[in-house]
Design a protein around this motif. Structure first.
Motif, short mmCIF file in Angstrom:
data_model
loop_
_atom_site.label_atom_id
_atom_site.label_comp_id
_atom_site.label_asym_id
_atom_site.label_seq_id
_atom_site.Cartn_x
_atom_site.Cartn_y
_atom_site.Cartn_z
N UNK A 50 27.68 41.89 29.77
CA UNK A 50 28.25 43.08 29.13
C UNK A 50 29.78 43.07 29.17
N UNK A 51 30.35 42.52 30.23
CA UNK A 51 31.81 42.48 30.31
C UNK A 51 32.41 41.21 29.68
N UNK A 52 31.57 40.31 29.15
CA UNK A 52 32.05 39.12 28.48
C UNK A 52 32.53 38.03 29.42
N UNK A 53 32.36 38.21 30.73
CA UNK A 53 32.90 37.24 31.69
C UNK A 53 31.98 36.05 31.91
N UNK A 54 30.71 36.17 31.53
CA UNK A 54 29.74 35.10 31.80
C UNK A 54 28.87 34.83 30.59
N UNK A 55 28.42 33.60 30.49
CA UNK A 55 27.30 33.30 29.60
C UNK A 55 26.02 33.59 30.36
#
Length: 561
Positions: A421-426
């Protein structure tokens, strides 16, 4: 002498008296010496028969003066010889023919218009046009600009740097070597040689195995006569396309002419091996403002006329070329030493371009080529890759491209990725609630291309790392840059006579990854952050393996000689 002529009856007494009454000349007048190399060529070709040459005497004298002036200046760098050709595009007739400087030297008798020399980069725009004509590439399709090794052939760019990826048109405009070699490998060497022979390159005496991929960088020889004639034929084809109702005259492809000839009966066809749109895009790239690194000072030679022009510099700085064309004229220049001796700093832009632009100032202006829109079509392209847009591409632009390019491959670089959701991980697409997953279309490069591209383009967004609990199968996050699989590496010797070490490089999308290196069965060490390691492999075949902390490995084979 006159008395003897009268005594033997050749002169009458009246003629004798008139003759001896004339004053003797004070000194002999100089014998005219205009275009000696051309006259020698005509004498060989026409065996003393009377011919009507196409040369414009006034222009010939002006071009010879320019050639002599530059030749005198270039002697300071021990560069002795020059050749210049000016041709009328419409007819192919040669208006000025300067085989060499008129100043007497040990090599001034060499006709540099017909001498065979390494072509340098002169053929690059022709490859670009051929790829578009055959629907292999769009004008802005990207190609890898990363280290390359083709069985020991390791081309490099003039700047000795890499950008990761570069569009085809930019590669031609900036004359980048590595992307053009990759483009040739994709198009086919034999296929390209066939195009060159059709265009009028008469010096390709061997098959494709003899030339290899080096042909696009000057691995074949050409003459100033052929090179200028080939570009004149392209300009003639492009100019006639609209005039003929969006059709082609097959007679437009022909060599330059020294003797006026009656117009051939047109052979009109709907197709041509190089299409009007592909030629137009090639000329747009050749006339672009951002010239390559080796042409950094090109603005100093720019005239008020818009010219499609290409320079060439052969290996060892032996040959400097510049070929330019407008809708009305084609001008070709070669500078160097007829002996083949190279000189430091001898480049196409530094030595041949000034001559070419000075010649263009003598010629009448002509409008730029009309855009052949009938041979073009609007298509949706991926703004990142220049390929035809696929259903996954997020950033799409509508642009005119040659009709022949509408069946090229869709974009292979854009893909859907699942992010936290925060775009920090795949993350995986399963095992998470929908509210916890963001699905995006992302432009994703292979690791090697990404490694170089990210250093040059701050707007590029690498994929974030996989979240630790989602580490399953990661196939493409790890890649060896050099050596390449199946390549042959030649280790140079240092001044002490020992072999230099081989520097091996790898790229990994995970910036925090640690890589473990193995050569054959021997552990070499580990790298973190910047993945480069030096080794001293023995002569012969080797297996190189890198493994990351999660056990993902990549193995390649290479040969040292």
């Amino acid at each position: 002498l006159l008395k003897r002529l009268m005594d033997d009856g050749t002169l009458t007494p009246e003629e004798y008296q008139l003759a001896i009454s004339e004053p003797l000349p004070e000194a002999p007048l100089p014998i005219p010496n205009q275009a000696p190399h051309l006259l020698a060529r005509l004498a060989r070709q026409h065996a003393g028969k009377r011919t009507q040459c196409t040369i414009d005497l006034r222009l010939q004298q002006q071009v010879q003066d320019i050639a002599d002036r530059y030749s005198t200046s270039y002697k300071a760098n021990y560069i002795s010889d020059i050749g210049v050709v000016v041709a009328d595009v419409e007819t192919g007739e040669v208006l000025a023919y300067v085989g060499n400087s008129s100043q007497p030297t040990s090599t001034s008798q060499v006709d540099n218009v017909t001498s065979q020399r390494s072509t340098g980069s002169l053929l690059k725009p022709l490859l670009y046009a051929a790829m578009m004509s055959d629907g292999v590439a769009t004008p802005r399709m990207i190609f890898a600009d990363t280290p390359l090794n083709l069985n020991g052939f390791t081309p490099t760019n003039f700047s000795k740097t890499y950008q990761g990826i570069v569009s085809a048109d930019e590669a031609v405009t900036r004359s980048l070597n590595v992307p053009l070699v990759r483009m040739l490998s994709m198009y086919g060497i034999g296929r390209f040689i066939s195009i060159l022979r059709w265009l009028g390159m008469t010096t390709l005496h061997y098959d494709e195995d003899h030339y290899g991929a080096s042909i696009i960088l000057g691995g074949a020889e050409g003459t100033l006569w052929d090179m200028t004639g080939m570009y004149a034929s392209l300009s003639r084809t492009l100019s006639h396309y609209i005039r003929l109702g969006q059709r082609y005259d097959q007679c437009d492809i022909h060599p330059l002419r020294l003797v006026a000839m009656p117009a051939e009966k047109p052979k009109i066809d709907d197709t041509q091996r190089l299409t009007a749109a592909s030629i137009w895009y090639a000329y747009e790239a050749m006339s672009a403002l951002n010239r390559p690194e080796e042409e950094a000072d090109w603005q100093n030679f720019s005239s008020m006329k818009r010219v499609a022009w290409k320079t060439g510099t052969s290996w060892g700085s032996r040959d400097a070329w510049a070929i330019g064309t407008t809708q009305r004229y084609a001008v070709g220049v070669w500078v160097g030493n007829s002996t083949g001796e190279g000189r430091a700093g001898l480049t196409g832009v530094g030595y041949a371009s000034p001559v070419m632009f000075d010649v263009f100032t003598l010629l009448e202006s002509s409008p730029w080529f009309d855009e052949p829109t009938a041979d073009m079509q609007v298509a949706n392209l991926c703004s990142h890759s220049g390929h035809l847009a696929s259903g996954i591409c997020g950033d799409v632009v509508s642009e005119w491209i040659p009709r022949s390019c509408v069946s090229t491959t869709p974009c292979p670089y854009c893909r859907r990725v699942h992010l936290s959701a925060d775009g920090a991980w795949q993350v995986n697409s399963t095992g998470e609630s929908v509210s916890q997953i963001r699905t995006e279309s992302r432009f994703v490069l292979p690791p090697t291309q990404e490694y170089y591209y990210a250093h040059h383009t701050t707007s590029y967004q690498p994929l974030p790392p996989l979240r630790p609990d989602c580490q399953t199968e990661t196939k493409d996050h790890l890649q060896l840059i050099s050596p390449e699989h199946g390549s042959t590496v030649v280790l140079p010797r240092n001044f002490g006579g020992r072999n230099e070490k081989l520097v091996m490089k790898a790229a990994c999308r995970d910036a925090d990854a640690t890589l473990f290196w193995h050569l054959d069965d021997n552990y070499l060490g580990q790298t973190h952050g910047k993945h480069e390691l030096a080794a001293e492999p023995s002569i012969g075949d080797h297996w190189l393996t890198i493994v990351d902390s999660n056990g993902v490995r990549k193995t390649i084979r290479f040969t040292v000689r």
